[in-house]
Design an enzyme around this catalytic site. Structure first.
Site, PDB file in Angstrom:
ATOM      1  N   GLU A  51     -67.625 -21.934 -15.341  1.00  0.00           N
ATOM      2  CA  GLU A  51     -68.535 -22.776 -14.556  1.00  0.00           C
ATOM      3  C   GLU A  51     -69.599 -23.402 -15.458  1.00  0.00           C
ATOM      4  OE1 GLU A  51     -67.778 -23.638 -11.621  1.00  0.00           O
ATOM      5  OE2 GLU A  51     -66.162 -22.179 -11.424  1.00  0.00           O
ATOM      6  N   ASP A  82     -62.282 -24.621 -19.173  1.00  0.00           N
ATOM      7  CA  ASP A  82     -61.543 -23.451 -19.672  1.00  0.00           C
ATOM      8  C   ASP A  82     -61.702 -23.319 -21.190  1.00  0.00           C
ATOM      9  OD1 ASP A  82     -60.674 -22.569 -17.250  1.00  0.00           O
ATOM     10  OD2 ASP A  82     -58.641 -23.387 -17.414  1.00  0.00           O
TER      11      ASP A  82
HETATM   12 ZN   LIG Z   1     -63.581 -25.327 -12.601  1.00  0.00          ZN
END
Ligand SMILES: [Zn+2]
Length: 415
Positions: free
Chosen positions: A279, A360
């Site tokens: 996040e 990511d």
């Molecule tokens: Zn995400």
């Protein structure tokens, strides 16, 4: 009927046909892979959980197909079927439709009508499908109060906004659409800012993440990323459903990272930290801002189009409306723009998936990617999300890369 009628019908039929074709492929793909867990997940997901995900995706998809058919019928009924003319008649017909407030009333009535027609499908989705698969935790009372609150907000925020835009359309002259766009953008930026602290708390309770053991880990991570530490909250998502998730929201001083309580319960500390790192990747790469800018550009194009269409007789006549007023132009545009804009869906989804890959990669640069992989597998398992979507269907619709691709990407980072 004119040429625009044909263009509209063609676009509607084409988008519906694409949807139908993709969904059939998706269903077939899921059925074909229902009896074997994909290799990469064999040690982490049981066959039973895999089959539950397949059945859940199919059941949800069938309701989705019905909803699509219904919304096509509603759209045709409102436009060529004379529904909008009928509603305008309830409010006094042609002469009153040029008034700003009556125009607003007509637009809101049509929107409410469309929502009421589509309501049974949403009730069925919550109380039959979600219930059957053990996800629903919402009561009829909760559902009704959510709905009432949504309509109240639409009235409080939407009605003055529509009225203001209609007033600008009538009062400003040729370049009204630039001012109307600027107003809508200001409101949308204000809403993005206000959402985490003013709107979302009307529906859910948010409490600061207070696990002591977790806190120390998180503080370090936040400091490394320059994120204010009061911005991490746990939301009582379990009030409505068993689904778990995490998201990044808000802009400026009102940024928040939100974990569903269901997610906090099912993840280990290292996994939660990895999700947090993901996040934070959205925050670091300014994804909310980028999406706001993209939507501002698309909205500007939309308003420029509306500025042209409002004076075009064929626009109203082609959509079965016999009263040419600003309110009718705005309403028709709001109804049919999604049909044409829907063809942008795969492009938008592509950029959303790119953002997920970026977040990511960012997470993998901060912590062991394996923890994020474990967290993702649990998320897929607990939400009964399918591991075997049709590649074309997911390319067209998915805002997140399919599990297998996303995990391979993360593991590539680990090497
Ligand atoms: Zn995400």
């Amino acid at each position: 009927m004119n040429n625009f009628t044909l263009i509209f019908l063609f676009a509607l039929a084409l988008s519906f046909a694409i949807e139908l074709w993709l969904t059939r492929r998706h269903f077939a793909h899921i059925r074909a892979h229902r009896n074997a867990v994909p290799d990469a997940f064999r040690s982490s997901i049981t066959l039973e959980a895999h089959q539950k995900a397949a059945d859940y995706t199919l059941a949800k998809g069938k309701v989705g197909q019905f909803e699509q058919l219904l919304s096509v019928a509603v759209l045709l009924g409102l436009t060529l079927g004379g529904g909008i003319d009928l509603v305008a008649g309830w409010w006094g017909g042609a002469q009153t439709a040029s008034s700003v407030w009556l125009g607003t009333a007509i637009i809101l009535t049509v929107m409410l009508l469309a929502q009421i027609i589509e309501l049974p499908a949403s009730i069925y989705q919550t109380f039959v499908i979600e219930q059957r698969f053990g996800f629903n935790r919402s009561t009829v009372r909760q559902f009704a109060s959510d709905l009432g609150l949504q309509w109240l907000l639409t009235l409080l925020i939407g009605a003055p906004l529509i009225a203001l835009i209609l007033w600008v359309m009538g009062a400003v002259g040729g370049y009204w659409w630039l001012l109307a766009w600027a107003i809508l953008q200001s409101v949308s930026i204000l809403m993005s800012w206000a959402f985490p602290t003013l709107i979302a708390p009307l529906f859910n309770k948010f409490t600061p993440l207070e696990d002591e053991a977790l806190r120390a880990r998180i503080e370090t991570l936040l400091q490394r990323c320059g994120f204010q530490s009061k911005g991490i909250f746990v939301m009582d998502g379990s009030r409505r459903s068993g689904h778990g998730n995490a998201y990044f929201t808000g802009i400026g001083s009102n940024k928040r990272i939100v974990f569903f309580d269901t997610l906090v319960e099912s993840l280990e500390h290292e996994e939660l930290e990895a999700v947090l790192a993901h996040e934070l990747g959205h925050f670091k790469r300014r994804h909310v801002l980028k999406m706001l800018i993209a939507s501002a550009v698309l909205t500007l194009i939309g308003f420029a189009l509306l500025g042209w269409l409002v004076n075009a007789d064929w626009f109203y006549a082609g959509l079965g409306v016999h009263v040419q007023t600003n309110a009718m132009a705005l309403l028709l545009f709001m109804l049919i723009a999604p049909v044409f804009a829907g063809f942008l869906q795969p492009v938008i989804a592509y950029f959303q998936r790119r953002h997920e890959f970026e977040a990511d990669s960012f997470a993998a640069s901060l912590a062991q990617p394996d923890f994020l992989v474990n967290a993702l597998v649990k998320l897929y398992r607990d939400n009964a999300s399918t591991l075997t979507p049709d590649p074309l269907y997911s390319a067209y619709h998915y805002s997140h890369p399919p599990a297998a691709i996303r995990i391979a990407h993360l593991q590539g980072k680990a090497v």
